[in-house]
Write a protein that holds these residues in place. Structure first.
Motif, mmCIF file in Angstrom:
data_model
loop_
_atom_site.group_PDB
_atom_site.id
_atom_site.type_symbol
_atom_site.label_atom_id
_atom_site.label_comp_id
_atom_site.label_asym_id
_atom_site.label_seq_id
_atom_site.Cartn_x
_atom_site.Cartn_y
_atom_site.Cartn_z
ATOM 1 N N MET A 80 0.826 -1.217 0.000
ATOM 2 C CA MET A 80 0.000 0.000 0.000
ATOM 3 C C MET A 80 0.856 1.262 0.000
ATOM 4 O O MET A 80 0.341 2.369 0.176
ATOM 5 C CB MET A 80 -0.935 0.016 1.206
ATOM 6 N N LYS A 81 2.162 1.093 -0.129
ATOM 7 C CA LYS A 81 3.045 2.259 -0.129
ATOM 8 C C LYS A 81 2.908 3.033 -1.440
ATOM 9 O O LYS A 81 2.359 2.522 -2.421
ATOM 10 C CB LYS A 81 4.481 1.803 0.116
ATOM 11 N N MET A 82 3.423 4.249 -1.456
ATOM 12 C CA MET A 82 3.173 5.137 -2.606
ATOM 13 C C MET A 82 3.712 4.554 -3.916
ATOM 14 O O MET A 82 3.076 4.675 -4.962
ATOM 15 C CB MET A 82 3.796 6.506 -2.351
ATOM 16 N N ASP A 83 4.881 3.911 -3.845
ATOM 17 C CA ASP A 83 5.449 3.373 -5.099
ATOM 18 C C ASP A 83 4.617 2.212 -5.629
ATOM 19 O O ASP A 83 4.554 1.987 -6.841
ATOM 20 C CB ASP A 83 6.917 2.955 -4.908
ATOM 21 N N ALA A 84 3.950 1.488 -4.727
ATOM 22 C CA ALA A 84 3.138 0.344 -5.158
ATOM 23 C C ALA A 84 1.779 0.792 -5.694
ATOM 24 O O ALA A 84 1.281 0.235 -6.670
ATOM 25 C CB ALA A 84 2.943 -0.620 -3.993
ATOM 26 N N THR A 85 1.176 1.794 -5.052
ATOM 27 C CA THR A 85 -0.200 2.150 -5.410
ATOM 28 C C THR A 85 -0.302 3.216 -6.497
ATOM 29 O O THR A 85 -1.343 3.349 -7.132
ATOM 30 C CB THR A 85 -0.989 2.621 -4.166
ATOM 31 N N GLU A 86 0.779 3.988 -6.711
ATOM 32 C CA GLU A 86 0.738 4.989 -7.796
ATOM 33 C C GLU A 86 2.066 4.962 -8.564
ATOM 34 O O GLU A 86 2.834 5.929 -8.534
ATOM 35 C CB GLU A 86 0.432 6.393 -7.242
ATOM 36 N N ARG A 112 -4.852 -2.559 8.813
ATOM 37 C CA ARG A 112 -4.223 -1.251 9.026
ATOM 38 C C ARG A 112 -3.651 -0.808 7.677
ATOM 39 O O ARG A 112 -2.967 -1.583 7.007
ATOM 40 C CB ARG A 112 -3.055 -1.315 10.013
ATOM 41 N N GLY A 113 -3.914 0.400 7.289
ATOM 42 C CA GLY A 113 -3.398 0.916 6.024
ATOM 43 C C GLY A 113 -2.019 1.531 6.241
ATOM 44 O O GLY A 113 -1.817 2.315 7.153
#
Ligand code: XIL
Length: 450
Positions: A80-86, A112-113
């Motif tokens: 769910m980290k930024m590199d994974a989700t965008e 938990r996010g």
């Protein structure tokens, strides 16, 4: 354990909320009825016990068996980290995160996010950005991801690791910090607007020792946010320990001081390098510290087996690489079964008849406002429609609602199902929610069918 009259009262309240058989175990389980998994043992005091999960391990049966048996909260280790989700600007990718969220929810676990905004693990396009373009991109990211997972996340690490190590107690330099010191509160406000039902946490490491400048810096920020009404509900202590960074003697004090600001505390990424009894005693101390602080809502370990750890060579987890329980596991289980304080809960419920429905509300409050989530549960028969009645305190007004129709905005309000959530199978639940100004502490919903 020292019992105050308030904690007795809370225990009594919680006991009435859980099935009669487990209610008796809320205080302290004896060896005869001690729970035998981390989640069940933690649940005796109203807490959760979680782990970080990696999507690519969900096909490993030893891993999944332990996950399903022992844990009731899940954090995506990287997905769910930024590199994974965008990965590309404006192009969102949720496949691996969804795998984890769906697996967890199918097993009745909460999520938990982790994490909406962070200087690290940014996608390359974001690493290259600065200034107002970056501020806008960060806020868009927070909004998009929190909206996508709206209603499915227990707590978001909205901002991760924004403070500097060392003696300054100041913010860490980063491209996000250089967009302006208010970037953190802007991220929290965007997250609240996107998913009003999720608790919003600030998460960091090396914030375990109360005397450290970094701990003090985070404390002052949370204090400031609370005093100005910036929406923050929880502080996450990562709690990665090893010989260079041991469990501090004042760990419980740190948890308590944060809790005293009116936020929940969560141990979010626990791992303790070591082995044998020494490691076990460290895990026991951390567990006992959480249990001693009423607002410490739960513990998440950062992986299942030692071999799953990001610091595998330090064997810092509760299961060995073969999936066997370590001494550290037994120490945690024992500590959980010994009982502790019970987290304050605003959940209240009114029983319905055997064929009726019940309603339970949980309220997430901040200065001047709140979000209430109401769970409607069918009794022993399916229902085809429901009406929940609750009375708001004087001065409190509903400003928005979802998944239900309402009769008014203040005083006694009737909530009825919308088209898609009137039919609830026997024993199953559906949820609706509303946001309000004022307070909703202690609201008591009642449920009727029809
Ligand atoms: C770690 C993961 O465990 C690793 O797999 C990854 O390579 C790097 O990040 N603080 C955090 C976590 O908030 O996201 C980090 O997780 C560990 C430190």
């Amino acid at each position: 354990m020292k019992l105050t009259s308030t904690s007795v009262l809370r225990i009594a309240l919680v006991s009435t909320l859980v099935a009669a058989g487990t209610g008796a175990a809320v205080l302290a389980a004896t060896s005869a009825n001690a729970a035998t998994t981390l989640a069940a043992s933690a649940a005796q005091t109203g807490r959760y016990f979680g782990t970080a999960v990696a999507a690519h391990k969900l096909s490993d049966s030893t891993y999944v068996n332990i996950l399903n048996r022992e844990f009731d909260m899940v954090t995506a280790e990287n997905e769910m980290k930024m590199d994974a989700t965008e990965p590309n600007q404006g192009q969102f990718s949720y496949g691996n995160a969804d795998r984890i969220v769906n697996q967890a929810r199918a097993q009745g676990k909460r999520v938990r996010g982790h994490a909406l905004a962070w200087h690290s693990q940014q996608p390359p396009w974001m690493q290259r950005m600065e200034g107002s373009g970056l501020r806008q991109a960060m806020l868009n990211h927070v909004t998009q991801v929190a909206t996508y997972y709206r209603g499915k996340i227990y707590a978001w690490d909205v901002v991760n690791e924004a403070f500097a190590d060392g003696s300054s107690g100041a913010r860490r330099d980063s491209n996000l910090q250089r967009t302006g010191n208010d970037w953190i509160e802007a991220a929290f406000r965007a997250a609240r607007a996107a998913d009003p039902g999720a608790k919003l946490c600030y998460n960091d490491y090396n914030t375990d020792d109360w005397s450290h400048a970094k701990t003090q810096g985070v404390y002052r920020m949370v204090q400031d946010f609370k005093s100005r009404g910036v929406p923050i509900d929880c502080v996450g202590l990562q709690s990665h320990f090893n010989s260079a960074s041991p469990v501090p003697g004042n760990y419980q004090t740190t948890l308590q001081r944060f809790a005293d600001l009116g936020v929940e505390v969560q141990i979010t990424e626990l791992d303790i390098e070591g082995s044998g009894q020494t490691q076990a005693e460290n895990f026991r101390r951390v567990t006992q510290a959480c249990l001693a602080v009423a607002r410490c809502a739960g513990i998440t370990v950062w992986g299942i087996r030692d071999s799953d750890s990001w610091r595998a060579s330090g064997t810092p987890l509760l299961f060995d690489s073969g999936g066997n329980k370590k001494a550290a596991y037994n120490a945690v289980l024992e500590a959980l079964n010994a009982g502790g304080t019970t987290p304050p809960t605003t959940t209240t419920t009114t029983p319905g008849g055997p064929t009726g429905c019940t309603a339970a509300a949980s309220v997430n409050s901040w200065n001047g406002g709140f979000v209430a989530t109401v769970k409607v549960t069918a009794g022993s028969s399916a229902i085809s429609g429901w009406r929940v009645t609750l009375t708001l305190p004087p001065g409190t007004t509903v400003v928005g609602a979802w998944n239900a129709e309402r009769s008014g905005d203040s005083g006694t309000v009737d909530w009825t199902n919308v088209g898609h959530n009137g039919s609830v199978a026997a024993g199953q639940s559906t949820e609706f929610g509303f946001q309000g100004s004022g307070t909703a502490e202690g609201i008591t919903p009642s449920c009727a069918t029809g």
